[in-house]
Design a protein around this motif. Structure first.
Motif, PDB file in Angstrom:
ATOM      1  N   PRO A 198       0.245  -0.807  -0.043  1.00 60.44           N
ATOM      2  CA  PRO A 198       0.219  -0.076   0.063  1.00 60.44           C
ATOM      3  C   PRO A 198       1.163   1.431   0.349  1.00 60.44           C
ATOM      4  O   PRO A 198       0.240   2.559  -1.092  1.00 60.44           O
ATOM      5  CB  PRO A 198      -1.111  -0.605   1.263  1.00 60.44           C
ATOM      6  N   GLN A 246       0.015   3.680  -3.489  1.00 57.86           N
ATOM      7  CA  GLN A 246      -0.690   5.228  -3.059  1.00 57.86           C
ATOM      8  C   GLN A 246       0.074   6.286  -3.833  1.00 57.86           C
ATOM      9  O   GLN A 246      -1.052   6.961  -3.925  1.00 57.86           O
ATOM     10  CB  GLN A 246      -0.855   6.041  -1.382  1.00 57.86           C
ATOM     11  N   SER A 256      -8.646   2.277  -3.467  1.00 51.73           N
ATOM     12  CA  SER A 256      -7.326   1.564  -1.732  1.00 51.73           C
ATOM     13  C   SER A 256      -6.792   0.091  -2.100  1.00 51.73           C
ATOM     14  O   SER A 256      -7.283  -0.247  -2.271  1.00 51.73           O
ATOM     15  CB  SER A 256      -7.605   1.782  -0.981  1.00 51.73           C
TER      16      SER A 256
END
Length: 386
Positions: free
Chosen positions: A70, A74, A81
């Protein structure tokens, strides 16, 4: 700024190292908690062997997809997400891990073990878009859209079937680990290059799982010092079942067939086992020693040789799945026909259907052996006279 591709390679290497470091720790823990396979009539191992090795694979996978990945995704221009995308997969996979771990320690009965897998599959259907909601009939057929109730049934059925199929072939050192790496790598390639409207998150997740298994494989390859156990075999089978759903619901006909071919080894072994046990009057879940790896060992192959042969068969399935994605419709049909014939001939040659169940080989003998043909005709005439 470091390019995303380089960051992802660093994550892959970190996952590999984490899995390799976690495996000896999990091996020690397995002995402490009693997750050990003791030798018996159905076991290959001659000494007590720690199981629950799949826990190391899960730890490496979960840390990577929840912690490492993650942070680098990002920075991409993606609205969704990744953490939200992968969290249900980790929760459901964690439930399967717990189920398998309890089974490795206490040997659960089939019903509670199945309940754990079913609940995990339901979590996937409820909280993700990994659903069997569309299906394109291959080679010119229509695109079918399923109502919610049927999508639920088919999704759960597929996940449970693939989970148990992978668990079924877990009989030799490194077998499930190696076959899974081959199948998942092919699945990642297909999802990245050939699936229409495929999310980039899918191949990224698949390759993280591949390296998590690869970090464990050196400890699991013959002679193994730790087994995947039901902890690992169920988890890997579950993840393969879930991740392969993206292809099954794709609008491209070839994409529908591809995951079935990629998973050719566990699917074929399971289907043949069901047919064999049904013909023998046994319950389809009744264990036997007639699986592909058992038959190859019976033919005189060594433990390592048997595993390598099954790796090769899995690689052939994967190669055919890739060829299918670049072939014409006629070429695809011919590939499928010859693949089916090859599977049937191999199954009959090594006897996994059971003794004297070789109709295809008998038909080939009838065509190519005049003595056998005359003998068969004489027997047929004698039966008619009776």
């Amino acid at each position: 700024m470091i390019p995303f591709a380089l960051q992802y390679i660093i994550v892959l290497i970190s996952t590999l190292v984490l899995s390799a470091v976690a495996t000896p720790i999990v091996r020690f823990i397995s002995f402490q908690i009693g997750a050990v396979d003791n030798p018996n009539a159905r076991r290959i191992n001659k000494v007590p062997m720690p199981t629950a090795g799949g826990l190391a694979v899960f730890i490496a996978f979960a840390v990577s997809v929840l912690g490492f990945l993650p942070g680098i995704i990002q920075h991409l221009t993606i609205d969704e997400s990744y953490f939200d995308y992968v969290l249900p997969l980790v929760i459901a996979g964690g439930l399967v891990i717990v189920t398998g771990l309890i089974d490795d320690i206490k040997e659960l009965k089939p019903l509670p073990k199945m309940c754990g897998i079913l609940i995990a599959a339901i979590i996937i259907w409820v909280w993700t878009d990994f659903r069997f909601d569309d299906f394109k009939i291959p080679f010119g057929g229509p695109l079918l859209h399923f109502p919610s109730w049927l999508s639920f049934v088919l999704t759960v059925l597929w996940i449970v079937a693939i989970t148990n199929a992978v668990n079924l072939i877990d009989g030799l050192d490194g077998l499930v680990s190696g076959v899974s790496i081959i199948s998942l790598t092919t699945m990642g390639i297909v999802s990245y290059f050939f699936l229409h409207d495929s999310d980039i998150f899918l191949p990224l997740t698949i390759f993280i799982l591949v390296v998590a298994i690869a970090g464990f494989l050196p400890y699991n390859y013959h002679p193994a010092i730790i087994y995947l156990g039901d902890t690992g075999a169920l988890f890997i089978g579950f993840m393969i079942g879930v991740l392969s759903l993206q292809g099954l619901k794709n609008s491209t006909a070839v994409a529908v067939v591809t995951p079935m071919i990629i998973l050719g080894v566990p699917i074929t072994d399971t289907v043949v086992a069901i047919i064999r046990r049904s013909l023998s009057g046994k319950k389809i879940y009744e264990a036997d020693r007639m699986h592909l790896h058992h038959r190859l060992l019976f033919m005189g192959l060594t433990h390592r040789g048997t595993v390598l042969v099954i790796y090769a068969i899995s690689f052939i399935f994967s190669l055919i799945s890739l060829l299918l994605n670049v072939s014409s419709r006629l070429g695809g049909v011919l590939l499928m026909v010859f693949l089916l014939l090859g599977v049937l001939i191999l199954s009959e040659m090594i006897g996994i259907f059971g003794e004297n169940r070789t109709p295809l080989l008998n038909a080939l003998r009838f065509i190519g052996n005049s003595s056998y043909r005359q003998e068969a005709i004489a027997k047929w005439k004698s039966r008619r006279l009776k």
